[in-house]
Design a protein around this motif. Structure first.
Motif, PDB file in Angstrom:
ATOM      1  N   LEU A  22       0.828  -1.216   0.000  1.00 64.49           N
ATOM      2  CA  LEU A  22       0.000   0.000   0.000  1.00 64.49           C
ATOM      3  C   LEU A  22       0.858   1.259   0.000  1.00 64.49           C
ATOM      4  O   LEU A  22       0.495   2.269  -0.601  1.00 64.49           O
ATOM      5  N   GLY A  25       1.503   2.717  -3.212  1.00 62.41           N
ATOM      6  CA  GLY A  25       0.327   3.102  -3.991  1.00 62.41           C
ATOM      7  C   GLY A  25      -0.325   1.921  -4.672  1.00 62.41           C
ATOM      8  O   GLY A  25      -1.180   2.100  -5.527  1.00 62.41           O
ATOM      9  N   SER A 238      -6.702  13.671   1.022  1.00 64.52           N
ATOM     10  CA  SER A 238      -6.613  12.277   0.578  1.00 64.52           C
ATOM     11  C   SER A 238      -6.130  11.387   1.714  1.00 64.52           C
ATOM     12  O   SER A 238      -5.240  11.766   2.475  1.00 64.52           O
ATOM     13  N   HIS A 239      -6.724  10.196   1.792  1.00 60.47           N
ATOM     14  CA  HIS A 239      -6.427   9.288   2.892  1.00 60.47           C
ATOM     15  C   HIS A 239      -6.588   7.855   2.408  1.00 60.47           C
ATOM     16  O   HIS A 239      -7.227   7.614   1.373  1.00 60.47           O
ATOM     17  N   GLY A 240      -6.038   6.921   3.168  1.00 57.43           N
ATOM     18  CA  GLY A 240      -6.155   5.518   2.805  1.00 57.43           C
ATOM     19  C   GLY A 240      -7.602   5.058   2.806  1.00 57.43           C
ATOM     20  O   GLY A 240      -8.395   5.485   3.641  1.00 57.43           O
ATOM     21  N   ILE A 241      -7.968   4.227   1.831  1.00 60.86           N
ATOM     22  CA  ILE A 241      -9.287   3.581   1.821  1.00 60.86           C
ATOM     23  C   ILE A 241      -9.099   2.100   1.506  1.00 60.86           C
ATOM     24  O   ILE A 241      -8.000   1.686   1.125  1.00 60.86           O
ATOM     25  N   VAL A 242     -10.160   1.325   1.681  1.00 53.19           N
ATOM     26  CA  VAL A 242     -10.072  -0.127   1.494  1.00 53.19           C
ATOM     27  C   VAL A 242     -11.272  -0.595   0.665  1.00 53.19           C
ATOM     28  O   VAL A 242     -12.273   0.118   0.568  1.00 53.19           O
ATOM     29  N   GLN A 262      -8.514   2.000  -5.763  1.00 54.68           N
ATOM     30  CA  GLN A 262      -7.325   2.733  -5.346  1.00 54.68           C
ATOM     31  C   GLN A 262      -7.158   2.549  -3.843  1.00 54.68           C
ATOM     32  O   GLN A 262      -8.145   2.435  -3.130  1.00 54.68           O
ATOM     33  N   PRO A 263      -5.907   2.526  -3.370  1.00 50.74           N
ATOM     34  CA  PRO A 263      -5.710   2.392  -1.913  1.00 50.74           C
ATOM     35  C   PRO A 263      -5.911   3.705  -1.169  1.00 50.74           C
ATOM     36  O   PRO A 263      -5.732   3.759   0.032  1.00 50.74           O
ATOM     37  N   SER A 264      -6.277   4.782  -1.876  1.00 54.51           N
ATOM     38  CA  SER A 264      -6.533   6.050  -1.201  1.00 54.51           C
ATOM     39  C   SER A 264      -7.547   6.849  -2.001  1.00 54.51           C
ATOM     40  O   SER A 264      -7.765   6.597  -3.174  1.00 54.51           O
ATOM     41  N   GLY A 265      -8.167   7.810  -1.343  1.00 60.14           N
ATOM     42  CA  GLY A 265      -9.175   8.624  -2.015  1.00 60.14           C
ATOM     43  C   GLY A 265      -9.529   9.826  -1.169  1.00 60.14           C
ATOM     44  O   GLY A 265      -8.957  10.021  -0.090  1.00 60.14           O
ATOM     45  N   GLY A 266     -10.486  10.609  -1.653  1.00 58.23           N
ATOM     46  CA  GLY A 266     -10.802  11.830  -0.926  1.00 58.23           C
ATOM     47  C   GLY A 266     -12.274  12.202  -0.896  1.00 58.23           C
ATOM     48  O   GLY A 266     -12.635  13.219  -0.324  1.00 58.23           O
TER      49      GLY A 266
END
Lengths: 328, 219
Positions: A22, A25, A238-242, A262-266
């Motif tokens: 992760l 990216g 932007s921060h980590g997401i799952v 994506q491993p991150s989003g906003g």
């Protein structure tokens, strides 16, 4: 080898996913229905994480170039070995040269849309950054980092013909059903911005059906339903997401992040579909409608334990059968 | 409620999200990097993944009682020594506007600035890589001038190309490969941020920096 004779778009090699990258990216990828993949591997006495073929669009045909033990799990797509029908969720042996055909899933048993072709010993592609799953965005993993196409030859291991056959398990769609008003339901834990949505958005989230639109794939499911509105516009850092995170872009129609997410989003997050129910989503066809069910932390962990118990029981039964066979 | 407390929230049973308090800053980010190193060693934690002034902690096994882990994270946040941002700097040639910058008009419309102003403001700072995320090799950059901040798009675009230079909210970045995005693309560049055959596979890491060099402005 396994030769692909005809492939719908987007069939890929997947295992249970890539963890540990992760920070580069790199998202997790992995089977959309991890329970079907793990159960197929259990039937063949593979590691649960062995790589298999995920087949979202049917029909699909392969030829086995050598004697091979296999199991088809996931959607019930009326598998045939040459002309003979064979049971899904069952360990079978194919002779060299035999052709396995998978047809469009029947909705007679339960609604599902992805089949998994599991092979004794697993699909023997190289492990890249700790996984054999196809990373479509990064174009690595799986077979050359891309979906399968006609003429592809998939490597298998020396042990592909050695597993026992002649037994099966009940699919989780029947063993662990979860429905609300006749629709597939998934449990959701509220996420960081849940409280920032309007009361009518909360009401809609939990009580309305949500349609999985045609703009849905392994990256995410774009849903159609009532508009979800924050009390005021939010621009997040932007921060980590799952996989499982339900984002609500400014248009008000939610998107559930899936395995190629994506491993991150906003975008604001109203909730997250719990890990234990991601397989249900992975099998929900485009055009179908789903329901969200509010749950708490303990219920989410209990659900995870229930899926693990189901897998453990499956492994116990398979071991029991195989050991009995050895005694005879 | 005090504004200087970090916020913790759940990402299902898969992860915990730690959001640092206050305005986005490099000082805070340097503490996030330090917290990530420490948090990655805590029992039950699989990965600690920095974002923009926040940190995602994925569970090796989700704990029945999260209190101890959450308490330890807050405690560490108050005690860690910020890591230095002492990386290398990469110059990227950018063509602004035209086919490679299809959403320049949206940024003009939102900010009320001219294309030339936006280009001048966007290419002025030295941007620090705060975190990697989004897709293989992608760098989240800190330091964008807030005069050109533009909200993410109402509906994400299904495909923007590798090398797209874009603005999402108060952030900017460069796509490392083709894919979907909710950001506003204002220009394009050429760079290979990720190569799985390379060790390490990512070209840049947190603490490195990027400067945008204007090659051309298309209208």
């Amino acid at each position: 080898m396994i030769e692909v004779l005809s492939a719908g778009a987007l069939a890929t090699v997947q295992d249970l996913g890539r963890t540990g990258a992760l920070n580069l990216g790199v998202g997790t990828s992995g089977a959309m229905d991890p329970l079907a993949l793990a159960a197929g591997n259990i039937l063949l006495r593979n590691e649960e994480n062995a790589a298999a073929l995920e087949i979202p669009l049917l029909p699909f045909r392969v030829r086995f170039t050598r004697p091979t033990v296999f199991a088809v799990t996931g959607a019930d797509c009326a598998p045939r070995l040459d002309e003979a029908p064979v049971l899904p969720w069952w360990a079978h042996r194919a002779d060299a040269g035999q052709v396995l055909s998978l047809a469009v899933p029947s909705a007679a048993t339960w609604r599902a849309c992805r089949a998994y072709l599991c092979i004794a010993g697993g699909i023997d592609v190289p492990s890249v950054l700790g996984s054999r799953s196809t990373q479509l965005r990064g174009a690595f993993g799986g077979l050359e980092g891309r979906p399968l196409r006609e003429g592809d030859l998939l490597p298998v291991t020396e042990t592909c013909g050695r597993a026992k056959t002649g037994f099966g398990i009940t699919p989780p769609g029947l063993a662990l059903p979860l429905q609300v008003d006749g629709l597939t339901a998934v449990r959701v834990l509220p996420a960081a911005e849940y409280d920032s949505f309007t009361p009518s958005s909360h009401e809609a989230l939990w009580s309305e059906p949500w349609k999985i639109t045609s703009q849905s794939d392994r990256y995410g499911y774009r849903l159609a339903g009532p508009e979800l509105r924050p009390q005021r516009p939010m621009e997040l850092r932007s921060h980590g997401i799952v996989p499982g995170v339900i984002q609500v872009p400014h248009g008000g129609q939610p998107i559930i992040q899936m395995r190629d997410a994506q491993p991150s989003g906003g975008y604001p997050k109203i909730g997250t579909v719990i890990e234990a129910d991601l397989w249900r989503l992975g099998q929900a066809p485009i055009g179908s409608r789903i329901r969200f069910v509010l749950c708490n932390w303990d219920e989410a962990l209990d659900a995870l334990a229930a899926t693990r118990r189901w897998l453990t029981n499956a492994r116990r039964l398979v071991e029991l059968y195989c050991n009995l066979g050895a005694v005879r | 409620m005090t504004m200087d407390l970090p916020q913790l929230s759940l990402l299902g049973t898969t992860a915990l999200l730690f959001e640092a308090p206050g305005e986005t800053s490099l000082t805070t980010q340097r503490r996030i990097w330090a917290l990530a190193l420490e948090a990655g060693l805590l029992p039950g934690v699989r990965e600690a993944v920095p974002g923009m002034n926040n940190l995602m902690i994925t569970f090796a096994e989700p704990p029945r009682h999260r209190g101890q882990l959450e308490h330890r994270l807050i405690e560490l946040w108050h005690t860690v020594e910020p890591l230095p941002a002492a990386g290398r700097c990469l110059d990227l040639p950018v063509v602004y506007g035209g086919d490679g910058g299809p959403h320049m008009a949206d940024v003009v419309a939102h900010t009320g600035l001219s294309v030339d102003d936006i280009v001048a403001i966007h290419s002025a700072p030295t941007y620090t890589v705060y975190a990697l995320g989004s897709h293989p090799g992608y760098c989240y950059l800190g330091g964008m001038d807030q005069r050109i901040a533009t909200p993410r798009r109402k509906v994400p675009v299904l495909r923007i190309p590798r090398g797209a230079v874009s603005i999402g909210g108060s952030q900017t970045g460069v796509s490392a490969s083709d894919g979907p995005s909710g950001w506003n693309t204002i220009g394009s560049t050429e760079v290979a941020f990720f190569d799985v055959e390379r060790t390490p596979p990512a070209l840049l890491q947190p603490g490195d920096c990027i400067r945008f060099k204007t090659i051309r402005v298309l209208r």
